[in-house]
Structure formats: C-alpha cells, structure tokens
Design an enzyme around this catalytic site. Structure first.
Site, short mmCIF file in Angstrom:
data_model
loop_
_atom_site.label_atom_id
_atom_site.label_comp_id
_atom_site.label_asym_id
_atom_site.label_seq_id
_atom_site.Cartn_x
_atom_site.Cartn_y
_atom_site.Cartn_z
N SER A 51 -123.55 -38.40 -72.22
CA SER A 51 -123.06 -37.94 -70.92
C SER A 51 -123.30 -36.44 -70.73
O SER A 51 -123.74 -36.00 -69.66
CB SER A 51 -121.57 -38.24 -70.78
N GLY A 86 -128.45 -46.16 -66.17
CA GLY A 86 -127.61 -46.15 -64.98
C GLY A 86 -127.04 -44.79 -64.69
O GLY A 86 -126.88 -44.39 -63.53
N ARG A 129 -128.43 -54.03 -61.81
CA ARG A 129 -127.11 -53.39 -61.74
C ARG A 129 -126.86 -52.82 -60.35
O ARG A 129 -127.73 -52.20 -59.75
CB ARG A 129 -127.01 -52.30 -62.81
N SER A 175 -114.45 -44.48 -61.85
CA SER A 175 -115.85 -44.36 -62.25
C SER A 175 -116.26 -42.91 -62.30
O SER A 175 -116.34 -42.23 -61.26
CB SER A 175 -116.77 -45.12 -61.27
N GLN A 177 -119.20 -41.93 -63.00
CA GLN A 177 -120.53 -41.81 -62.41
C GLN A 177 -120.45 -41.62 -60.90
O GLN A 177 -121.17 -40.78 -60.34
CB GLN A 177 -121.38 -43.03 -62.76
N ASP A 229 -117.13 -47.63 -72.60
CA ASP A 229 -118.34 -47.99 -73.33
C ASP A 229 -118.07 -48.46 -74.76
O ASP A 229 -118.97 -48.99 -75.42
CB ASP A 229 -119.29 -46.78 -73.39
N ARG A 248 -120.88 -57.47 -70.35
CA ARG A 248 -120.47 -57.26 -71.73
C ARG A 248 -119.31 -58.16 -72.15
O ARG A 248 -119.09 -58.36 -73.35
CB ARG A 248 -120.13 -55.78 -71.97
#
Length: 433
Positions: free
Chosen positions: A24, A95, A123, A168, A170, A316, A347
């Site tokens: 990240s 992503g 995605r 999120s 992101q 993650d 996942r």
C-alpha cells in the site's frame, strides 16, 4: 501456469526474514512522488508486479522513474501536470493501482483507458466510479462497471463531500487523490476507520489534509514537495510467516521491520487473542509509520469469533487467519466479510473449497466462514488447490501445507509475484535455518 507442490515442514521453522516493502505504501510513494516537483527517493519499495504496474502507469503519464541499486528515484510532474498517456494503462492484477489512479486522473484534463488481466477485469469499479462521477469525471466502462474502462478527467473538478457506503481505503484514497487537483475542500466521511497511509503520506508531501472525527478533508490545488521515503515491511506479507511459525510445532521466527500501523494491525490482535505468542521488539517510527520486529513462537491456538468492526484493519489477512483457525482448538466463526467476495477472487468461497480439499472442516456462510479446528494436529493435506489467480490464496495454502501429513499442490504459483516475489524462498530458508 506454473504449478507447485508444497511439502510439510520436516521440523521447526527457525531464523530471521525481512518481508518485502509494504504494498500500500509503495503504490502511494510512487504516485505522490510523481505528483511532486523534484526528485523523490524511495528505499524498500516492493518490487512486485502490482507496484511495477503503478510505476509503468506513472511513466506513461509523464513522470520519470528509475531504479538505481537499492533505491528508486521519481522525478514528478507536479499536481495538475499529468500528461495524456499514449496507450492504455495495463494494471495487470492490481486493483489498488486501478482505483487510486482513477482518482488521480479524475481531476486532470486527460483521458486514460484502464485494462487488466482476467482476474482484475472481473472486479467491480463502480464504488470508485460513483464518487468520481459526482466530481464531474466521465466514465465509459464495461458491463457492471468493470475493466476495460475509459476515464475522461475534468479540470477543474468539483469538490464533494462523500460518505463511504462501505469501509474502503481504496475508495477513500481515490477521492482524496482526485481532490489534490480540485479547487476548494474535498471531504470523505468514513463510517469505520480504514488504513490511513494516504492521509499520512499526503501530509508528508505537504498537502493540507486533516481529520475531524470521521471526516477526512483535503484542500485542493496543493504543491507537493519531493521526499525521501523508507517503506516498512508489509504486515500483510508478514502474516504468512507469522501463521507458519504459530502452527508448525517448535518454531521460532523473527520477522524484521514490519509496519505496525494500527489501521493495518488487526490480524496480530486477533492472533494474540487466540493465544499466539507474538512479541513486538525494537518498536520505532520509520517515515511516520510505526514499525517493529516480530518474534513469533509456535503456540496452542484457541478458536475465535471476530467482531465485524475489525475487518477494515485486516481485510487482506483473513485467508491466512482462516488457516490459523483450521489448526486452533474449537470452532471459529468469521462474519461481516462481504468485502472478501470482491477481491482478486471470492475469497470466502475459494478458501472454503481450498481448506476442504486438504481435510479441514469448514462451513461457508453468506458473509464469512465457520471453521472447526484440529487443536494443533496436522491436516491430511494431499489436495490440489485452485488458486483462482489470487496471490493470498496461494500463499495461505502454502502455509497450511507446512502442517499437513501430505504435500499440497497449488495449480498456479505465479500470482505470488504480485506482492511477495521471494515468498517461497523465504519460507524455504526457515526450513534450513
């Protein structure tokens, strides 16, 4: 598609390892270095495929990026200076690259097309398209908001106040990065705190960014100053050696220089609540990020039921936590994990199938898993795992194989290179230390 069979450990795991730089932070260091004027120097950059995709994209939009020995050097174009890329930006499997770069492009007067591999193209990007569209950006996307997609930036963009519908980092980061080149103040409201690397690094580069309660604000049209950045070890990568040491009897492993940002360290809190022996040595600050050396010893783990509010700080790491639960005493239950269904793979479903393939007792829930652990006994192993182009699935099952009676076959180990290129070498070194 290179397959690999991971054999059980033939004894305790011992030794010291350094995991790759935080993924990240590596992405953000390249992006913000490219938005500064002057030379940014980065030490410890993760040289995995995902981060290299970010570097290639920033070069395509005008930045000069070079590797010199152990350091990376970025000469930026300045906020507002991104250039029209000549060809589509290939994001590979990343992503993070895609969503954050969509934010950067959104407030520049350029058009960029994003493409990716089969996994990334499945995605959804709608969660980023929505807020950036409110800022005036125009998108042409494949059905269901997927790649390939075209972003037509707007300059000046419109500052917004946006409440995240789901936690999120992101999406938050994409909006803040769009706000860099937007006049006025752009605000993001997050219901649950997510990893804050973007805010820390934006402030370090000189942007005016601040938090009041659950509101993060950035003042646009910033001038970023080049920095010297040291990237700490990735706590998500360190998770694999951590769980390996916990489940292989007699093991003791030291993992050096691991980032311990509280918005990323949820896994270690959960593992310690399960009885894991994890000591944090040499605690210090590196580049504004808390860092420690982890000393991990084999432990008798007990089952856990996780609070959904912790998901954002370890989203993650759940695949490898599922592995730890498979060797714990009792039934572990993990809920509130809907986000895991839209990662590199689903996942939840993929880990349920993988763990069953090696003999674990698993119940798939709509929003998580329930796992009946062995109490520390080895699993049968012997299965073949469909990794679905997901690096964390491959590494998690490689860790599980270390405490199985028979080897575990991975149908494809290539995705591991996206985040931890030397993973198998590091784990192998702990066998022989």
């Amino acid at each position: 598609m290179p397959s690999r069979t991971v054999q059980p450990a033939n004894g305790p795991l011992r030794g010291h390892i350094h995991v790759p730089g935080d993924k990240s932070i590596s992405h953000r260091a390249l992006m913000l270095g490219a938005m500064a004027v002057g030379e940014t120097v980065i030490e410890g950059l993760l040289e995995g495929e995902d981060v290299l995709a970010t570097a290639a994209a920033m070069r395509a939009m005008g930045a000069t990026i070079e590797r010199r020995g152990a350091t990376w050097h970025v000469w930026g174009v300045g906020v507002g200076g991104l250039l029209q890329p000549a060809t589509a930006l290939d994001m590979g499997n990343s992503g993070t690259s895609t969503r954050l770069l969509m934010g950067l492009v959104a407030s520049h007067p350029i058009t960029a097309t994003f493409v990716g591999d089969t996994s990334l193209s499945q995605r959804p990007m709608g969660r980023v398209i929505e807020p950036l569209s409110l800022m005036g950006t125009d998108f042409t996307a494949s059905p269901s908001g997927r790649l390939p997609l075209m972003v037509r930036g707007l300059c000046p963009a419109v500052p917004i106040e946006y409440r995240l519908p789901v936690a999120s980092a992101q999406v938050k980061s994409a909006v803040l990065l769009a706000g860099l080149n937007t006049p006025g103040i752009t605000r993001v409201i997050e219901p649950v705190a997510t990893r804050d690397h973007s805010e820390r690094m934006l402030a370090g580069f000189g942007a005016e960014v601040w938090r009041e309660g659950d509101v993060i604000s950035i003042r646009g049209e910033a001038e970023l100053k080049p920095q010297r950045i040291t990237v700490p070890g990735d706590p998500s990568s360190a998770a694999f050696a951590t769980v390996a040491a916990l489940i292989v009897p007699g093991s003791e492993v030291t993992i050096a220089n691991v980032g311990m940002n509280p918005t990323r360290a949820g896994l270690y809190d959960v593992l310690r609540s399960m009885g894991a022996s994890i000591a944090f040595g040499q605690q210090r600050s590196v580049g504004g990020e808390p860092v420690a050396d982890l000393v991990v010893s084999a432990s008798t783990l007990t089952a856990v039921k996780t609070d959904p509010t912790i998901v954002a700080s370890m989203v993650d790491e759940f695949p490898v936590l599922f592995v730890a639960a498979a060797f714990a005493r009792g039934r572990s239950v993990f809920r509130g994990l809907e986000e895991l269904r839209v990662k590199e793979s689903d996942r939840i479903a993929v880990m349920a199938a993988a763990l069953r393939a090696i003999g674990a007792r698993v119940e798939e829930l709509p929003d998580g898993l329930a796992i009946e652990g062995t109490g520390g006994e080895p699993l049968p192993g012997g299965g073949t795992i469909a990794t679905h182009l997901d690096h964390r699935i491959a590494m998690s099952l490689a860790v599980a194989a270390l405490n199985c009676r028979a080897g575990v076959a991975l149908d494809d180990d290539a995705p591991v290179a996206t985040s931890y290129p030397r993973f198998f070498a590091d784990i192998g070194a702990l066998h022989t230390a």
